[in-house]
Write a protein that holds these residues in place. Sequence first.
Motif, mmCIF file in Angstrom:
data_model
loop_
_atom_site.group_PDB
_atom_site.id
_atom_site.type_symbol
_atom_site.label_atom_id
_atom_site.label_comp_id
_atom_site.label_asym_id
_atom_site.label_seq_id
_atom_site.Cartn_x
_atom_site.Cartn_y
_atom_site.Cartn_z
ATOM 1 N N ALA A 128 -39.847 -31.118 -11.420
ATOM 2 C CA ALA A 128 -38.923 -30.779 -10.531
ATOM 3 C C ALA A 128 -37.392 -31.533 -10.533
ATOM 4 O O ALA A 128 -36.373 -30.989 -10.305
ATOM 5 C CB ALA A 128 -39.493 -30.918 -8.980
ATOM 6 N N LEU A 129 -37.410 -32.725 -10.802
ATOM 7 C CA LEU A 129 -36.278 -33.418 -10.904
ATOM 8 C C LEU A 129 -35.678 -33.295 -12.384
ATOM 9 O O LEU A 129 -34.467 -33.137 -12.445
ATOM 10 C CB LEU A 129 -36.762 -34.897 -11.079
ATOM 11 C CG LEU A 129 -37.296 -35.569 -9.698
ATOM 12 C CD1 LEU A 129 -38.059 -37.044 -9.884
ATOM 13 C CD2 LEU A 129 -36.138 -35.522 -8.581
ATOM 14 N N GLY A 130 -36.426 -32.908 -13.443
ATOM 15 C CA GLY A 130 -35.746 -32.284 -14.689
ATOM 16 C C GLY A 130 -35.120 -30.957 -14.362
ATOM 17 O O GLY A 130 -33.980 -30.980 -14.937
ATOM 18 N N VAL A 131 -35.592 -30.173 -13.615
ATOM 19 C CA VAL A 131 -34.871 -29.036 -13.204
ATOM 20 C C VAL A 131 -33.529 -29.032 -12.399
ATOM 21 O O VAL A 131 -32.453 -28.448 -12.667
ATOM 22 C CB VAL A 131 -35.733 -28.046 -12.445
ATOM 23 C CG1 VAL A 131 -34.877 -26.806 -11.912
ATOM 24 C CG2 VAL A 131 -36.758 -27.418 -13.242
ATOM 25 N N ARG A 132 -33.633 -30.377 -11.852
ATOM 26 C CA ARG A 132 -32.133 -30.653 -11.112
ATOM 27 C C ARG A 132 -31.391 -31.442 -12.149
ATOM 28 O O ARG A 132 -30.453 -31.776 -11.649
ATOM 29 C CB ARG A 132 -32.693 -31.531 -9.998
ATOM 30 C CG ARG A 132 -33.075 -30.886 -8.664
ATOM 31 C CD ARG A 132 -32.343 -29.525 -8.153
ATOM 32 N NE ARG A 132 -33.024 -28.665 -7.102
ATOM 33 C CZ ARG A 132 -32.643 -28.854 -5.917
ATOM 34 N NH1 ARG A 132 -31.833 -29.804 -5.386
ATOM 35 N NH2 ARG A 132 -33.262 -28.149 -5.095
ATOM 36 N N CYS B 221 -35.511 -34.629 -4.535
ATOM 37 C CA CYS B 221 -34.336 -33.972 -5.146
ATOM 38 C C CYS B 221 -33.060 -34.042 -4.432
ATOM 39 O O CYS B 221 -32.119 -33.386 -4.582
ATOM 40 C CB CYS B 221 -34.771 -32.474 -5.470
ATOM 41 S SG CYS B 221 -36.106 -32.152 -6.596
ATOM 42 N N ASP B 222 -33.340 -34.890 -3.256
ATOM 43 C CA ASP B 222 -32.103 -35.563 -2.396
ATOM 44 C C ASP B 222 -31.459 -34.217 -1.836
ATOM 45 O O ASP B 222 -30.341 -34.081 -1.915
ATOM 46 C CB ASP B 222 -31.357 -36.185 -3.376
ATOM 47 C CG ASP B 222 -30.209 -37.022 -2.433
ATOM 48 O OD1 ASP B 222 -30.713 -37.269 -1.251
ATOM 49 O OD2 ASP B 222 -28.978 -37.381 -3.066
ATOM 50 N N GLN C 133 -49.836 -31.360 0.213
ATOM 51 C CA GLN C 133 -48.912 -31.220 1.123
ATOM 52 C C GLN C 133 -47.937 -32.344 1.090
ATOM 53 O O GLN C 133 -46.548 -32.065 1.094
ATOM 54 C CB GLN C 133 -49.383 -30.807 2.479
ATOM 55 C CG GLN C 133 -48.149 -30.382 3.625
ATOM 56 C CD GLN C 133 -47.510 -28.954 2.861
ATOM 57 O OE1 GLN C 133 -46.775 -28.766 1.986
ATOM 58 N NE2 GLN C 133 -47.698 -27.765 3.863
ATOM 59 N N ARG C 134 -48.286 -33.584 1.070
ATOM 60 C CA ARG C 134 -47.589 -34.900 0.881
ATOM 61 C C ARG C 134 -46.886 -34.761 -0.621
ATOM 62 O O ARG C 134 -45.616 -35.047 -0.220
ATOM 63 C CB ARG C 134 -48.407 -36.268 0.867
ATOM 64 C CG ARG C 134 -49.160 -36.217 2.215
ATOM 65 C CD ARG C 134 -49.508 -37.819 2.573
ATOM 66 N NE ARG C 134 -50.224 -38.437 1.416
ATOM 67 C CZ ARG C 134 -51.549 -38.611 1.301
ATOM 68 N NH1 ARG C 134 -52.294 -37.817 2.164
ATOM 69 N NH2 ARG C 134 -52.094 -39.131 0.334
ATOM 70 N N LEU C 135 -47.493 -34.205 -1.615
ATOM 71 C CA LEU C 135 -46.697 -34.026 -2.960
ATOM 72 C C LEU C 135 -45.894 -33.321 -2.904
ATOM 73 O O LEU C 135 -44.776 -33.303 -3.342
ATOM 74 C CB LEU C 135 -47.892 -33.736 -3.650
ATOM 75 C CG LEU C 135 -47.289 -33.460 -5.313
ATOM 76 C CD1 LEU C 135 -46.525 -34.785 -5.857
ATOM 77 C CD2 LEU C 135 -48.548 -33.199 -6.310
ATOM 78 N N ALA C 136 -46.006 -32.094 -2.087
ATOM 79 C CA ALA C 136 -44.912 -31.049 -2.095
ATOM 80 C C ALA C 136 -43.662 -31.370 -1.152
ATOM 81 O O ALA C 136 -42.678 -31.077 -1.555
ATOM 82 C CB ALA C 136 -45.539 -29.787 -1.249
ATOM 83 N N LEU C 137 -44.110 -32.114 -0.316
ATOM 84 C CA LEU C 137 -42.884 -32.827 0.479
ATOM 85 C C LEU C 137 -42.251 -33.867 -0.154
ATOM 86 O O LEU C 137 -40.984 -33.750 -0.089
ATOM 87 C CB LEU C 137 -43.440 -33.301 1.732
ATOM 88 C CG LEU C 137 -42.426 -33.788 2.792
ATOM 89 C CD1 LEU C 137 -41.243 -32.815 3.070
ATOM 90 C CD2 LEU C 137 -43.221 -34.235 4.181
ATOM 91 N N VAL C 138 -42.789 -34.865 -0.774
ATOM 92 C CA VAL C 138 -41.980 -35.783 -1.661
ATOM 93 C C VAL C 138 -41.131 -35.155 -2.766
ATOM 94 O O VAL C 138 -40.240 -35.766 -3.391
ATOM 95 C CB VAL C 138 -42.862 -36.834 -1.755
ATOM 96 C CG1 VAL C 138 -43.364 -37.872 -0.423
ATOM 97 C CG2 VAL C 138 -43.972 -36.677 -2.856
ATOM 98 N N ARG C 139 -41.867 -34.339 -3.246
ATOM 99 C CA ARG C 139 -41.188 -33.350 -4.402
ATOM 100 C C ARG C 139 -40.070 -32.970 -4.013
ATOM 101 O O ARG C 139 -38.884 -32.932 -4.831
ATOM 102 C CB ARG C 139 -42.296 -32.461 -5.181
ATOM 103 C CG ARG C 139 -41.802 -31.663 -6.140
ATOM 104 C CD ARG C 139 -42.752 -30.741 -6.787
ATOM 105 N NE ARG C 139 -43.040 -29.663 -5.568
ATOM 106 C CZ ARG C 139 -44.056 -28.576 -6.017
ATOM 107 N NH1 ARG C 139 -44.952 -28.737 -6.857
ATOM 108 N NH2 ARG C 139 -44.270 -28.000 -4.961
ATOM 109 N N ALA C 140 -39.935 -32.041 -3.109
ATOM 110 C CA ALA C 140 -38.802 -31.698 -2.422
ATOM 111 C C ALA C 140 -37.860 -32.694 -2.120
ATOM 112 O O ALA C 140 -36.352 -32.526 -2.422
ATOM 113 C CB ALA C 140 -39.147 -31.071 -1.169
ATOM 114 N N LEU C 141 -38.183 -33.849 -1.225
ATOM 115 C CA LEU C 141 -37.221 -34.994 -1.017
ATOM 116 C C LEU C 141 -36.811 -35.784 -1.974
ATOM 117 O O LEU C 141 -35.502 -36.268 -2.208
ATOM 118 C CB LEU C 141 -37.900 -35.678 0.079
ATOM 119 C CG LEU C 141 -38.202 -35.022 1.413
ATOM 120 C CD1 LEU C 141 -39.062 -36.226 2.006
ATOM 121 C CD2 LEU C 141 -36.862 -34.877 2.172
#
Length: 267
Positions: free
Chosen positions: A120-124, A171-172, A161-169
């Motif tokens: 996810a961070l690499g895509v950003r 990305c700032d 769900q915790r992983l999905a949430l911190v993965r989104a966060l």
Amino acid sequence: MREALQTLSEPLTDVPDALRPPLADPLLSGRGLTLEIGGRRLLDAIDIDIRPGRRTLVMGANGAGKSLLLRVLHGLVSPTSGSVRWRGRPLDKAARRAQAMVFQRPVMLRRSVFANLSFALGVRGLRGAERGRRIAEALEQARLGDLARRPARVLSGGEQQRLALVRALACDPELLFLDEPTASLDPASTQAIERLVDDAHQRGVTIVMVTHDLGQARRLGDDLVFLHGGRVAETGPARKLLDAPASDAARAWLEGRLYLGEPGMTT
């Protein structure tokens, strides 16, 4: 923890209107949002403003259009008519990159917990030390450090769900959409998700969240949009609307009654 979250979420109900600061311009707005699929009108001329730094809850009965509204606002679904604007300009790819969305059912890549975050961070466009720092921070926030190398799809529902949430966060995002992120989770997992949402809010992330949980709405909500039949039945401060709803639709739902009438929008 729940008591602490509730204290942090208390709205300024005792401040006279004349002393309240003026509302900021909307970060995101929708005007006349209508969505028709298969001859059915699922969203009907919805107007909505999302103010920066606020936590806006979207509530209503099943089938009211809540999840669809989030998808339209995030640009995942194009409305039949109407428009979505970001900082007063049409929603575009750059605006969407400033947003993130977490679904009711977490979307996990067929990779490890660590790799889900890294991808996810690499895509950003994040690389090297900065990406590593954000991954480490996300793992700590989600309390998943010991599971970093485990396949994400074998985690429990709460862990995913915790992983999905911190993965989104990680990305700032400036704005975070949450579509019933604690549905079907146990109390401990719900508390962990609420803690992450509250931490994000404290850092200035604007939140738009669908929930059916009245306790959660009181703990986390600043503003509330109540939908009925694809239309806005009522909007206002969350605590005020939950304590004294002005629309028949919201009143019936809060009382556990089936309501089949017109929305009767009140603001």
